[in-house]
Design a protein around this motif. Structure first.
Motif, PDB file in Angstrom:
ATOM      1  N   ASN A  87       0.833  -1.204   0.000  1.00 60.19           N
ATOM      2  CA  ASN A  87       0.000   0.000   0.000  1.00 60.19           C
ATOM      3  C   ASN A  87       0.874   1.263   0.000  1.00 60.19           C
ATOM      4  N   THR A 144      -8.605   3.371  -1.198  1.00 58.05           N
ATOM      5  CA  THR A 144      -8.123   2.368  -0.232  1.00 58.05           C
ATOM      6  C   THR A 144      -6.611   2.480  -0.008  1.00 58.05           C
ATOM      7  N   LYS A 155      -4.463   0.914  -1.484  1.00 61.71           N
ATOM      8  CA  LYS A 155      -3.825  -0.387  -1.727  1.00 61.71           C
ATOM      9  C   LYS A 155      -3.177  -0.412  -3.107  1.00 61.71           C
TER      10      LYS A 155
END
Ligand code: ATP
Length: 369
Positions: free
Chosen positions: A228, A364, A366
């Motif tokens: 991430n 997110t 990610k």
């Protein structure tokens, strides 16, 4: 067997701070595991729970096959080395190293043998009669390590043991700790906020943030495939460049677009980006400083991956040069060959190594590819 296993471990302090959340980790025998993360991420708390110095709120900790939740620290077969060494000032080096064994009522001969053996490994045999105040920082650090070694523990726990040393000594001790780990053949669990220390010593690294594990892997995988945005930014110095971008399709190819720049994605990455539904979406482009090139050979071969950059600052470091540049208002860093001719004020061209581009989901955070 000196494996250490943490299963669903939580630490909640009174007053509502959750220092560690759902911590799951299998540490194998003989690993050199480094817990790394910014201040307050829960590293020390985790180490202290393994040591038994801090009660765990929830979950299980095993050392070998033994559940140690309720085992007191002295019976856990571990030795801990702290940041401040905690040497006894009135005792000699020998006495400091022997102290724990004496308490445990080891025979005198055995104590002598173990202290001399540890002193030899650490190169401090000639200092055994001195008091701590007559030692340098690095020597004190070795005594603190020696005190742990003589216990012949199954697991070594270390909390920022090098942070009081000057930069040069720290580098030297890093290498010595790696050698010591090989020589002792024991499990090391090491806490630091310094990603360089983590990268140079850890066989595996646990990156933590806000009490949560972000990623666990070897230094190389963490560097090349960060899970991430946080890990990508935390591991590596200077840190990875991040650019807010958008994925666009043109003539069957996919481009990462920011401002007037469009970087063409290589086939493999493009395929994945399309499959995951990111065409037309906003993403964050990540590129490490060493994957931006100003050499002619890259500029010629890089198709649809070259941008104009204004050189702000040039930092010559000897083996490499850092170019701090501005690309359409964005500050980026490039790590280039020391023979680079770029000067402050120049407008240059920079090529992105498209195979080493990272893309992150904007929401997110990610990794996408
Ligand atoms: P540092 O690198 O600064 O030592 P760390 O990653 O080791 O940080 P911890 O010391 O484990 O972090 O602390 C994690 C969180 O728990 C922090 O928010 C801290 O303020 C909190 N904390 C630590 N000890 C206590 C305590 N005894 N009571 C309440 N909160 C605590």
């Amino acid at each position: 067997m000196a494996s250490v296993r943490l299963k669903g471990v939580y630490k909640r302090y009174p007053g509502g701070v959750t220092a560690v959340s759902d911590f799951n980790l299998d540490i194998e025998d003989k690993e050199f595991i480094v817990l790394v993360g910014p201040s307050g991420c829960g590293k020390t708390t985790t180490l202290r729970m393994i040591a038994g110095l801090e009660e765990i709120t929830e979950g299980e900790i095993y050392i070998g096959d033994r559940l140690v939740n309720d085992v007191p620290p002295k019976d856990r077969d571990i030795a801990m080395v702290f940041q401040n060494y905690a040497l006894y000032p009135h005792m000699t080096v020998f006495e400091n190293m022997a102290f724990g064994l004496k308490l445990r009522k080891f025979p005198k001969d055995e104590i002598k043998r173990r202290v001399h053996e540890a002193a030899k490994i650490l190169g401090i045999e000639h200092l055994l009669d001195r008091k701590p105040k007559a030692l340098s920082g690095g020597q004190r650090q070795r005594v603190a390590l020696g005190r742990a070694i003589v216990r012949e523990p199954k697991v070594f726990l270390m909390d920022e043991p090098l942070s009081n040393l000057d930069a040069k000594l720290r580098v030297q001790m890093r290498a010595e700790l790696s050698k010591l780990h090989k020589r002792l053949g024991t499990t090391f669990i090491y806490v630091t906020h310094d990603q360089t220390e983590a990268m140079t010593m850890g066989t595996r690294i646990v990156v933590m943030k806000d009490g949560f594990i972000q990623q666990v892997d070897t230094p190389q995988v963490l560097y090349e495939q960060p899970a991430n945005l946080f890990v990508a930014g935390f591991i590596g110095s200077p840190q990875m460049n991040f650019i807010e971008s958008r994925i666009e399709q043109k003539d069957k190819s996919l481009y990462v677009v920011f401002g007037n720049n469009a970087i063409k994605l290589p086939e493999g990455k493009a395929k994945k980006v399309e499959e995951l539904g990111y065409v037309g979406k906003e993403v964050i482009l990540g590129i490490r400083p060493e994957d931006l090139h100003d050499e002619e050979i890259f500029l010629q071969t890089a198709q649809d991956a070259v941008v104009d950059a204004d050189v702000d600052v040039v930092e010559m470091l000897g083996s490499e040069t850092l170019l701090y540049v501005v690309v359409e208002g964005l500050n980026l860093v490039a790590r280039v060959d020391p023979r680079s001719k770029a000067k402050s004020g120049d407008r240059i061209k920079l090529a992105f190594d498209v195979n080493r581009i990272h893309l992150f989901d904007k929401e997110t955070e990610k990794a996408i590819v």
